[in-house]
Design a protein around this motif. Structure first.
Motif, mmCIF file in Angstrom:
data_model
loop_
_atom_site.group_PDB
_atom_site.id
_atom_site.type_symbol
_atom_site.label_atom_id
_atom_site.label_comp_id
_atom_site.label_asym_id
_atom_site.label_seq_id
_atom_site.Cartn_x
_atom_site.Cartn_y
_atom_site.Cartn_z
ATOM 1 N N ASP A 1 -5.223 9.508 -5.692
ATOM 2 C CA ASP A 1 -4.248 9.146 -4.670
ATOM 3 C C ASP A 1 -4.153 10.293 -3.660
ATOM 4 O OD1 ASP A 1 -1.805 8.800 -3.240
ATOM 5 O OD2 ASP A 1 -0.890 7.734 -4.923
ATOM 6 N N THR B 1 -0.050 2.536 8.288
ATOM 7 C CA THR B 1 -1.191 1.886 8.941
ATOM 8 C C THR B 1 -1.326 2.273 10.407
ATOM 9 O OG1 THR B 1 -1.035 -0.005 7.440
ATOM 10 C CG2 THR B 1 -2.268 -0.316 9.474
ATOM 11 N N THR C 1 -8.692 4.035 -1.181
ATOM 12 C CA THR C 1 -8.025 3.034 -2.014
ATOM 13 C C THR C 1 -6.750 3.674 -2.545
ATOM 14 O OG1 THR C 1 -9.033 3.699 -4.117
ATOM 15 C CG2 THR C 1 -10.307 2.182 -2.718
ATOM 16 N N GLU C 2 -6.051 2.966 -3.415
ATOM 17 C CA GLU C 2 -4.823 3.517 -3.992
ATOM 18 C C GLU C 2 -5.113 4.730 -4.882
ATOM 19 O OE1 GLU C 2 -1.924 2.526 -3.098
ATOM 20 O OE2 GLU C 2 -2.463 0.690 -2.039
ATOM 21 N N PRO D 1 -6.697 7.975 3.223
ATOM 22 C CA PRO D 1 -6.748 7.060 2.076
ATOM 23 C C PRO D 1 -7.980 6.152 2.129
ATOM 24 C CG PRO D 1 -4.552 7.082 3.059
ATOM 25 C CD PRO D 1 -5.448 7.826 3.992
ATOM 26 N N HIS E 1 -9.521 8.960 -2.002
ATOM 27 C CA HIS E 1 -9.356 9.293 -0.588
ATOM 28 C C HIS E 1 -10.527 10.131 -0.094
ATOM 29 C CE1 HIS E 1 -7.646 13.049 -2.307
ATOM 30 N NE2 HIS E 1 -7.985 13.615 -1.181
ATOM 31 N N CYS F 1 -8.237 3.304 4.531
ATOM 32 C CA CYS F 1 -6.991 2.583 4.240
ATOM 33 C C CYS F 1 -7.276 1.169 3.734
ATOM 34 C CB CYS F 1 -6.079 2.546 5.463
ATOM 35 S SG CYS F 1 -5.517 4.165 6.007
ATOM 36 N N GLY F 2 -8.249 1.055 2.843
ATOM 37 C CA GLY F 2 -8.589 -0.227 2.254
ATOM 38 C C GLY F 2 -9.457 -1.119 3.124
ATOM 39 N N SER G 1 0.833 -1.194 0.000
ATOM 40 C CA SER G 1 0.000 0.000 0.000
ATOM 41 C C SER G 1 0.873 1.252 0.000
ATOM 42 C CB SER G 1 -0.922 0.002 1.224
ATOM 43 O OG SER G 1 -0.167 0.106 2.417
ATOM 44 N N THR G 2 0.245 2.383 -0.241
ATOM 45 C CA THR G 2 0.970 3.645 -0.304
ATOM 46 C C THR G 2 0.773 4.479 0.960
ATOM 47 O OG1 THR G 2 -0.920 4.642 -1.438
ATOM 48 C CG2 THR G 2 0.854 3.741 -2.821
ATOM 49 N N TRP G 3 0.196 3.886 1.991
ATOM 50 C CA TRP G 3 -0.073 4.649 3.213
ATOM 51 C C TRP G 3 0.458 3.928 4.445
ATOM 52 C CZ3 TRP G 3 -4.353 3.056 0.104
ATOM 53 C CH2 TRP G 3 -4.906 1.826 0.480
#
Length: 344
Positions: A147, A6, A261-262, A259, A265, A28-29, A2-4
Motif C-alpha cells: 500500500d 483521483t 493497486t490497493e 498507487p 505502488h 491508480c488501478g 479506493s484508498t487514493w
C-alpha cells in the motif's frame, strides 16, 4: 472504495522511461500506455483496445498512431480510430480509447487519471531543487508490493534509519533528537535538529571537513502522495539553523508514491543536491548507493504488507514517532471524503 485520490497529478514515469516504444503502467488501478510522438510530446492512453481489449502497449507504432496487434484497429494519439480492422470499412470516429492529461516537468512525466477538465498543470508540486541552478537531480524507480501509504508512513518517520540503514545514513542520535510536527493547510512537516554530532559516513564524505556538525531532517508530506525530505549537515560554527541551513551540504530527497493497486505502488525516488554538482561520476555512484538504501526499505515494507494481509484482525499501532504519517493519512482521508461529498 479506493484508498487514493483521483483528481490529482501523479508521477507516471521518469522522463527517460518514456520513448517511442509503448510503456505499460497501471496508475491508480487504471491500465495506461505511454509513448512519445515524433515531436517528443507524451501520449497517455488507456491500455486496452476498444475492440477486444488487448493491451495497446503490445501494438505497432505507425507515425504518431498505434495499431492494435490483434486485428489491426488503428488509433491516433487522441485515441480516435483512424482505420478499422477491415480496410474497406468506413472509419467509425465513435470508436476510441480513453486518453489522459499529461505534463512533463522536473524530470517526471505526470498523469491525471481523473476528470480531464480539472487537470491544471499549475497544481503540479513546485520541486524547486530539481530545476534550480546550483543543484543537480537524479534518481530511480522501484515497483513495490505494498500500500502506497505504508511508504508515506516510512518516509515521515526517519527513526527507522538507525536500524534499517545502519551502514549508511543511520545513527543513534536520530533516536535521541526531539521531533517537531506541524500541519500547514494540506501539508505535514516533521522536523529533527541534531546539533554538535559526528556526521554519518555519507555526510562526512560530502562535507569533506573533520569535526562535529549540526544535522537536520525536515520531512514534508504533499498531496496526493509525495514526501520531500530536506537533509544535510553543516560545521557547528557555520551558524546553520533549522530554518536557515545552506551553510554546509544540503540535499532534497524526492519521493513520489503512485498507487498501482490497493497493495502495490510505483516508487519514484531521487535526490537533488547542492554539492559536487559537476561530478557526473559521483552522481551515478550516489544514485546506485541511494538505490541500495531504498531497496532496504522495499524489503521491510513488502514484508510488512504481507504481515498485514496475514493478520486481518490486527490494526497498525501509532506511537509518538508515527505522528507525521498519521497526520498525512488524515489529510488524505479528509480529501477523499470531501471528494465523495461533491460527487455524491
Amino acid at each position: 472504495m479506493s484508498t487514493w485520490l483521483t483528481n490529482q497529478w501523479y508521477v507516471a514515469a521518469w522522463d527517460a522511461e518514456v520513448d517511442s516504444a509503448p510503456l505499460s503502467r497501471t496508475i491508480c488501478g487504471v491500465p495506461v500506455m505511454l509513448y512519445r510522438k515524433l515531436d517528443r510530446s507524451v501520449v497517455a492512453m488507456r491500455d486496452a483496445c476498444p475492440h477486444r481489449l488487448l493491451p495497446l502497449s503490445m501494438g505497432i507504432r505507425e507515425g504518431d498512431s498505434i495499431r492494435c496487434k490483434y486485428h489491426g484497429l488503428k488509433l491516433g494519439p487522441d485515441g480516435v480510430a483512424e482505420e478499422m480492422p477491415l480496410k474497406s470499412e468506413a472509419v467509425n470516429k465513435r470508436v476510441c480509447a480513453e486518453t489522459f492529461a499529461v505534463a512533463e516537468k522536473h524530470r517526471f512525466i505526470w498523469i491525471w487519471v481523473g476528470e480531464k477538465d480539472k487537470a491544471d498543470p499549475a497544481l503540479i508540486p513546485d520541486l524547486w531543487p530539481c530545476s534550480t541552478k546550483g543543484w543537480v537531480f537524479d534518481g530511480g524507480y522501484y515497483p513495490i508490493k505494498c500500500d502506497y501509504r505504508l511508504m508515506i508512513d516510512n518516509l515521515m518517520d526517519l527513526t527507522h534509519e538507525t536500524y534499517v540503514h545502519s551502514s549508511s545514513i543511520g545513527q543513534e542520535e536520530i533516536l535521541e533528537a526531539p521531533l517537531e510536527c506541524r500541519v500547514e493547510d494540506e501539508r505535514v512537516f516533521l522536523s529533527r535538529w541534531m546539533p554538535g554530532i559526528d556526521a554519518p559516513p555519507f555526510w562526512r564524505n560530502a562535507l569533506k571537513k573533520p569535526g562535529p556538525v549540526d544535522r537536520w531532517q525536515i520531512c514534508q508530506f504533499l498531496l496526493p502522495s509525495a514526501v520531500m525530505i530536506d537533509v544535510g549537515v553543516a560545521p557547528v560554527d557555520a551558524g546553520a539553523t533549522l530554518e536557515d541551513h545552506d551553510q554546509g551540504v544540503r540535499g532534497m530527497v524526492v519521493d513520489f508514491m503512485t498507487p498501482e493497486t490497493e497493495t502495490s505502488h510505483h516508487y519514484f525516488w531521487g535526490m537533488a543536491r547542492n554539492f559536487d554538482i559537476d561530478d557526473t561520476g559521483f552522481t551515478a555512484r550516489f544514485k546506485a548507493q541511494q538505490g541500495g538504501v531504498f531497496a532496504e526499505d522495499r524489503e521491510i515494507l513488502e514484508a510488512q504488507q504481507a504481515a498485514i494481509l496475514a493478520n486481518p484482525g490486527k490494526k497498525l499501532a501509532a506511537y509518538r514517532i508515527d505522528e507525521g504519517g498519521v497526520r498525512a493519512r488524515q489529510i488524505i482521508t479528509r480529501k477523499m471524503r470531501a471528494a465523495e461529498e461533491v460527487d455524491g
